[in-house]
Write an enzyme that holds these catalytic residues in place. Structure first.
Site, mmCIF file in Angstrom:
data_model
loop_
_atom_site.group_PDB
_atom_site.id
_atom_site.type_symbol
_atom_site.label_atom_id
_atom_site.label_comp_id
_atom_site.label_asym_id
_atom_site.label_seq_id
_atom_site.Cartn_x
_atom_site.Cartn_y
_atom_site.Cartn_z
ATOM 1 N NE ARG A 114 -3.544 2.390 2.597
ATOM 2 C CZ ARG A 114 -3.952 3.003 3.696
ATOM 3 N NH1 ARG A 114 -3.516 2.603 4.881
ATOM 4 N NH2 ARG A 114 -4.774 4.030 3.630
ATOM 5 C CG HIS A 115 -0.880 5.043 -0.737
ATOM 6 N ND1 HIS A 115 -0.959 5.927 0.321
ATOM 7 C CD2 HIS A 115 -2.154 4.668 -1.001
ATOM 8 C CE1 HIS A 115 -2.224 6.089 0.677
ATOM 9 N NE2 HIS A 115 -2.972 5.324 -0.113
ATOM 10 C CD GLN A 154 1.122 9.331 8.164
ATOM 11 O OE1 GLN A 154 1.706 10.387 8.375
ATOM 12 N NE2 GLN A 154 0.989 8.388 9.090
ATOM 13 C CG ASP A 183 -0.513 16.115 5.225
ATOM 14 O OD1 ASP A 183 0.213 15.501 6.047
ATOM 15 O OD2 ASP A 183 -0.133 17.150 4.636
ATOM 16 C CG ASN A 191 -3.518 7.919 4.467
ATOM 17 O OD1 ASN A 191 -2.456 7.751 3.868
ATOM 18 N ND2 ASN A 191 -4.665 7.509 3.965
ATOM 19 N NE ARG A 195 -3.789 7.790 -2.369
ATOM 20 C CZ ARG A 195 -4.799 8.263 -3.092
ATOM 21 N NH1 ARG A 195 -4.638 9.385 -3.794
ATOM 22 N NH2 ARG A 195 -5.965 7.634 -3.123
ATOM 23 C CD GLU A 244 -8.815 2.766 -2.143
ATOM 24 O OE1 GLU A 244 -9.066 1.693 -2.715
ATOM 25 O OE2 GLU A 244 -8.464 2.850 -0.957
#
Length: 207
Positions: free
Chosen positions: A10-11, A13, A15, A17, A61, A84
């Site tokens: 998964r990408h 972190q 902001d 998130n 990202r 996503e």
């Protein structure tokens, strides 16, 4: 055929998130400082592997999360099938199951197997699964790519893991995720299996 090794991450972190804001496929956010540190930790841990190809979604990202590998000159392909899930009109908003009855209701429908359900303007897990299938066929049909790095997104990762491992989509919440977590998948030519589940050991010194 030798066993293909797929490193599915998964990408890092963002902001969004941290703030608990839904991103989805319509929010093309950047990694924050912590996300870049996570990416650097993953690169330091796995740069020695002879990756034949790096695959990312079309959202920046994911590319930022594997930039260290791309800087080595590794072949790279973007696939919208890895994007996503779309959360429709809720993208860019802070929503949680506790605070939003409609959102919670859709999540419960998915757990009951009603994976055709979606938020207004968004995608259903069934639709995400459908657009992922061409990418899964690509993984199956490129035996020359023995070591592959794939970077994508949390909900989409849950969907693709169900598909690879032949679970119903109603089970997708069993596949937990964190920013820059790793699932290591083996493909024998006929079936996929997990050899490493939610591995975050490479993030030991990250917040």
């Amino acid at each position: 055929m030798s066993v293909k090794k797929i490193y599915l991450i998964r990408h890092g972190q963002t902001d969004f998130n941290v703030a608990g804001i839904v991103q989805g496929s319509g929010v093309d956010s950047d990694l924050n400082e912590a996300g870049h540190r996570q990416a650097a930790r993953f690169f330091a841990a796995y740069r020695h592997l002879p990756f034949d190809k790096v695959y990312t979604s079309t959202l920046k990202r994911t590319q930022q999360s594997v930039q260290g590998f791309l800087d080595l000159g590794l072949p790279h392909e973007q696939h919208s099938g890895l994007n996503e899930i779309s959360w429709g009109v809720r993208e860019g908003l802070r929503i949680t199951p506790e605070e939003d009855a409609e959102y919670n209701g859709v999540l419960q429908q998915w757990q009951r197997g009603e994976t055709h359900a979606r938020l207004l303007g968004g995608e259903s897990p069934d639709e995400v699964a459908a657009r992922q299938r061409p990418f899964i066929e690509l993984l199956r049909n490129r035996p020359e790519e023995e070591n592959v790095l794939v970077c994508m997104h949390g909900r989409a990762m849950r969907v693709i893991l169900c598909q690879l491992l032949n679970y119903p989509l109603s089970c997708m919440d069993a596949f937990e995720h964190r920013n820059l977590c790793l699932y290591k998948i083996h493909f024998t030519g006929s079936q996929f299996s997990v050899s490493s589940f939610l591995d975050v050991t490479h993030l030991a010194e990250c917040p």
